[in-house]
Scaffold this motif. Sequence first.
Motif, PDB file in Angstrom:
ATOM      1  N   LEU A 242      -9.036  14.808  -3.676  1.00 19.08           N
ATOM      2  CA  LEU A 242      -8.741  13.452  -4.133  1.00 19.08           C
ATOM      3  C   LEU A 242      -9.824  12.482  -3.691  1.00 19.08           C
ATOM      4  O   LEU A 242     -10.324  11.660  -4.471  1.00 19.08           O
ATOM      5  CB  LEU A 242      -7.380  13.030  -3.571  1.00 19.08           C
ATOM      6  CG  LEU A 242      -6.727  11.766  -4.113  1.00 19.08           C
ATOM      7  CD1 LEU A 242      -6.504  11.884  -5.611  1.00 19.08           C
ATOM      8  CD2 LEU A 242      -5.400  11.536  -3.403  1.00 19.08           C
ATOM      9  N   HIS A 243     -10.230  12.577  -2.429  1.00 19.06           N
ATOM     10  CA  HIS A 243     -11.262  11.680  -1.913  1.00 19.06           C
ATOM     11  C   HIS A 243     -12.618  11.983  -2.538  1.00 19.06           C
ATOM     12  O   HIS A 243     -13.444  11.079  -2.722  1.00 19.06           O
ATOM     13  CB  HIS A 243     -11.341  11.800  -0.395  1.00 19.06           C
ATOM     14  CG  HIS A 243     -10.078  11.390   0.299  1.00 19.06           C
ATOM     15  ND1 HIS A 243      -9.813  11.709   1.613  1.00 19.06           N
ATOM     16  CD2 HIS A 243      -9.003  10.701  -0.152  1.00 19.06           C
ATOM     17  CE1 HIS A 243      -8.626  11.228   1.949  1.00 19.06           C
ATOM     18  NE2 HIS A 243      -8.120  10.609   0.898  1.00 19.06           N
ATOM     19  N   GLY A 244     -12.841  13.257  -2.875  1.00 12.46           N
ATOM     20  CA  GLY A 244     -14.086  13.596  -3.550  1.00 12.46           C
ATOM     21  C   GLY A 244     -14.159  13.020  -4.950  1.00 12.46           C
ATOM     22  O   GLY A 244     -15.232  12.636  -5.425  1.00 12.46           O
TER      23      GLY A 244
ATOM     24  N   ARG B  57       0.830  -1.215   0.000  1.00  9.23           N
ATOM     25  CA  ARG B  57       0.000   0.000   0.000  1.00  9.23           C
ATOM     26  C   ARG B  57       0.862   1.260   0.000  1.00  9.23           C
ATOM     27  O   ARG B  57       0.649   2.199   0.778  1.00  9.23           O
ATOM     28  CB  ARG B  57      -0.958   0.009   1.180  1.00  9.23           C
ATOM     29  CG  ARG B  57      -2.059  -1.036   1.080  1.00  9.23           C
ATOM     30  CD  ARG B  57      -3.119  -0.839   2.118  1.00  9.23           C
ATOM     31  NE  ARG B  57      -4.269  -1.696   1.891  1.00  9.23           N
ATOM     32  CZ  ARG B  57      -5.396  -1.642   2.595  1.00  9.23           C
ATOM     33  NH1 ARG B  57      -5.512  -0.757   3.572  1.00  9.23           N
ATOM     34  NH2 ARG B  57      -6.399  -2.453   2.321  1.00  9.23           N
ATOM     35  N   LYS B  58       1.841   1.275  -0.861  1.00  4.37           N
ATOM     36  CA  LYS B  58       2.728   2.421  -1.006  1.00  4.37           C
ATOM     37  C   LYS B  58       2.752   2.852  -2.465  1.00  4.37           C
ATOM     38  O   LYS B  58       2.331   2.104  -3.356  1.00  4.37           O
ATOM     39  CB  LYS B  58       4.151   2.070  -0.546  1.00  4.37           C
ATOM     40  CG  LYS B  58       4.255   1.677   0.926  1.00  4.37           C
ATOM     41  CD  LYS B  58       5.688   1.368   1.301  1.00  4.37           C
ATOM     42  CE  LYS B  58       5.809   0.857   2.723  1.00  4.37           C
ATOM     43  NZ  LYS B  58       5.344   1.840   3.724  1.00  4.37           N
ATOM     44  N   THR B  59       3.269   4.058  -2.705  1.00  7.15           N
ATOM     45  CA  THR B  59       3.459   4.565  -4.067  1.00  7.15           C
ATOM     46  C   THR B  59       4.812   5.251  -4.132  1.00  7.15           C
ATOM     47  O   THR B  59       5.335   5.731  -3.116  1.00  7.15           O
ATOM     48  CB  THR B  59       2.369   5.583  -4.466  1.00  7.15           C
ATOM     49  OG1 THR B  59       2.381   6.679  -3.533  1.00  7.15           O
ATOM     50  CG2 THR B  59       0.994   4.934  -4.485  1.00  7.15           C
ATOM     51  N   PRO B  60       5.416   5.320  -5.311  1.00  5.76           N
ATOM     52  CA  PRO B  60       6.696   6.021  -5.434  1.00  5.76           C
ATOM     53  C   PRO B  60       6.514   7.528  -5.389  1.00  5.76           C
ATOM     54  O   PRO B  60       5.415   8.035  -5.617  1.00  5.76           O
ATOM     55  CB  PRO B  60       7.211   5.568  -6.807  1.00  5.76           C
ATOM     56  CG  PRO B  60       5.972   5.273  -7.584  1.00  5.76           C
ATOM     57  CD  PRO B  60       4.980   4.724  -6.591  1.00  5.76           C
TER      58      PRO B  60
ATOM     59  N   GLN C 189       0.352  12.768  -8.392  1.00  7.94           N
ATOM     60  CA  GLN C 189       0.867  11.408  -8.552  1.00  7.94           C
ATOM     61  C   GLN C 189       0.020  10.405  -7.783  1.00  7.94           C
ATOM     62  O   GLN C 189      -0.258   9.309  -8.271  1.00  7.94           O
ATOM     63  CB  GLN C 189       2.325  11.321  -8.093  1.00  7.94           C
ATOM     64  CG  GLN C 189       3.324  11.807  -9.121  1.00  7.94           C
ATOM     65  CD  GLN C 189       3.799  13.225  -8.829  1.00  7.94           C
ATOM     66  OE1 GLN C 189       3.390  13.829  -7.848  1.00  7.94           O
ATOM     67  NE2 GLN C 189       4.662  13.756  -9.673  1.00  7.94           N
ATOM     68  N   ALA C 190      -0.408  10.788  -6.586  1.00  9.96           N
ATOM     69  CA  ALA C 190      -1.255   9.892  -5.796  1.00  9.96           C
ATOM     70  C   ALA C 190      -2.541   9.569  -6.546  1.00  9.96           C
ATOM     71  O   ALA C 190      -2.998   8.416  -6.563  1.00  9.96           O
ATOM     72  CB  ALA C 190      -1.574  10.524  -4.446  1.00  9.96           C
ATOM     73  N   GLU C 191      -3.135  10.576  -7.190  1.00  9.26           N
ATOM     74  CA  GLU C 191      -4.363  10.350  -7.944  1.00  9.26           C
ATOM     75  C   GLU C 191      -4.106   9.452  -9.143  1.00  9.26           C
ATOM     76  O   GLU C 191      -4.936   8.595  -9.478  1.00  9.26           O
ATOM     77  CB  GLU C 191      -4.937  11.689  -8.393  1.00  9.26           C
ATOM     78  CG  GLU C 191      -6.376  11.639  -8.888  1.00  9.26           C
ATOM     79  CD  GLU C 191      -6.493  11.159 -10.325  1.00  9.26           C
ATOM     80  OE1 GLU C 191      -7.517  10.543 -10.678  1.00  9.26           O
ATOM     81  OE2 GLU C 191      -5.541  11.395 -11.110  1.00  9.26           O
TER      82      GLU C 191
ATOM     83  N   THR D  37     -10.284   6.597   0.457  1.00 13.23           N
ATOM     84  CA  THR D  37      -8.963   7.088   0.846  1.00 13.23           C
ATOM     85  C   THR D  37      -7.888   6.272   0.153  1.00 13.23           C
ATOM     86  O   THR D  37      -8.167   5.247  -0.478  1.00 13.23           O
ATOM     87  CB  THR D  37      -8.771   6.979   2.366  1.00 13.23           C
ATOM     88  OG1 THR D  37      -8.631   5.591   2.731  1.00 13.23           O
ATOM     89  CG2 THR D  37      -9.946   7.581   3.120  1.00 13.23           C
ATOM     90  N   GLU D  38      -6.636   6.730   0.289  1.00 18.81           N
ATOM     91  CA  GLU D  38      -5.524   6.007  -0.327  1.00 18.81           C
ATOM     92  C   GLU D  38      -5.314   4.635   0.295  1.00 18.81           C
ATOM     93  O   GLU D  38      -4.649   3.776  -0.290  1.00 18.81           O
ATOM     94  CB  GLU D  38      -4.235   6.837  -0.236  1.00 18.81           C
ATOM     95  CG  GLU D  38      -3.788   7.140   1.166  1.00 18.81           C
ATOM     96  CD  GLU D  38      -4.486   8.362   1.762  1.00 18.81           C
ATOM     97  OE1 GLU D  38      -3.995   8.864   2.776  1.00 18.81           O
ATOM     98  OE2 GLU D  38      -5.526   8.788   1.226  1.00 18.81           O
ATOM     99  N   LEU D  39      -5.874   4.402   1.496  1.00 25.56           N
ATOM    100  CA  LEU D  39      -5.781   3.093   2.140  1.00 25.56           C
ATOM    101  C   LEU D  39      -6.992   2.219   1.832  1.00 25.56           C
ATOM    102  O   LEU D  39      -7.145   1.144   2.396  1.00 25.56           O
ATOM    103  CB  LEU D  39      -5.628   3.261   3.654  1.00 25.56           C
ATOM    104  CG  LEU D  39      -4.335   3.952   4.108  1.00 25.56           C
ATOM    105  CD1 LEU D  39      -4.301   4.081   5.627  1.00 25.56           C
ATOM    106  CD2 LEU D  39      -3.109   3.209   3.608  1.00 25.56           C
TER     107      LEU D  39
END
Length: 280
Positions: free
Chosen positions: A232-234, A145-148, A182-184, A239-241
């Motif tokens: 992002l959550h909208g 559950r990670k991203t670069p 990047q997260a998106e 969430t990212e998790l």
Amino acid sequence: VDLARTLDGLARLRTSFTWEVVLVDNNSSDRTPEVVRRAAAWFPVPLRYMFEPRQGKSHALNTGIDSSRARVIAFTDDDVDVPEGWLEAGVRPLLERSDIDYTGGPVRPGWGAPRPRWLDESGNLGGTIAVKDHGDTPFVFEDERKTPLGVNMVVRRALIEHIGGFRPDLGRSGRSLLGQEQAEFFYRSRRAGARGLYVPAMWLTHQVPAARLTRDYFRRWWFWKGISHARLHGIHGSTELGVDLSSVPRLAGVPRYMFRTAVADALGWCRGLITGRSTR
């Protein structure tokens, strides 16, 4: 100065494949065109300059992608030092493995001033200054559950063409610290079933200027991260998790677990104040 040093490092890269550099100038008013023009005269591979007048990091990233036809695209910034094996280490897994769609590696700090005592870059605060080192063992990002970090990642063009590029409404623009583009991108990549590999040998050094080593900068960065995460959550409803925000209990429209987190953080701050632990 940072850009010239970064280009010097890129010129020393050693690879077993052909490559080029596309440098995107995101509406700057400094000497960037001159620096690139001088470097292009002696650069060992094609060095192309692109001017993107639309302010925003996502615009710059998308312009760079659109201007290249490479099957694999490496992303970095203009304030890094790269060892000669960086690009080979990041690209090689994508050439040898069909089950990997992107790679990322350690980002080590180049301190522009003494590191503050309260800053532990190996924890959650490392992302504030785009520094993160997950150690010497490779792993699949989705499994952990990670991203670069965006300053050090390599992505197959096929993945970008499948899920699209970076959203301009999330990228850094001007003096605001709005981000998470990047997260998106990796929200969408995970939903598409893509997998990424953490490559310890794919390391580089990211310069951290003194101006970013203050408590004020960190507070400002985290404030904007909150705004970015709300957007992002909208967009994605989770969430990212992987927490589904459509089903969580709410109080006054706010997910209930956020109140628990706020209380826990407040209690931790009080304990730090009482015990004299300034880092806490």
